[in-house]
Design a protein around this motif. Structure first.
Motif: not given
Length: 97
Positions: A13, A17, A32, A35, A70, A72
């Motif tokens: 990833l 994203g 995913r 997160r 992304a 997370y």
């Protein structure tokens, strides 16, 4: 090294994203739906995988900066120091809003 191994690609990833191909495996795993990201040997993730869960939503990152970009957050189990810093930053941002 066999010819097949020389051409192996990994799906990671990216910071935007989106999935991307890489010749290098990811150094961190993530979930995913949750997160979050953590070490590949995270006890919590390995327990979930052993129960047959998690893998459907598993993603991989090249590094921590990419995971953060992304959107997370660090895992509270295997990255407890990073998680504590993330939580403190998040709480102080909420208090000032």
């Amino acid at each position: 090294m066999t010819p097949v191994a020389a051409h192996r690609t990994y799906t990671l990833l990216g910071p935007d994203g989106r999935l991307c191909r890489s010749g290098t495996p990811g150094t961190l795993g993530g979930h995913r739906r949750g997160r979050l990201y953590g070490r590949l040997d995270c006890p919590s993730a390995l327990r979930a995988i052993a129960r047959g869960h998690y893998t459907e939503h598993r993603v991989f990152f090249a590094d921590e900066a990419t995971a953060i970009a992304a959107g997370y957050r660090p895992c509270a189990v295997c990255l407890s120091d990073e998680y504590a810093r993330w939580k403190t930053t998040r709480e102080s941002s909420s208090a000032s809003s």
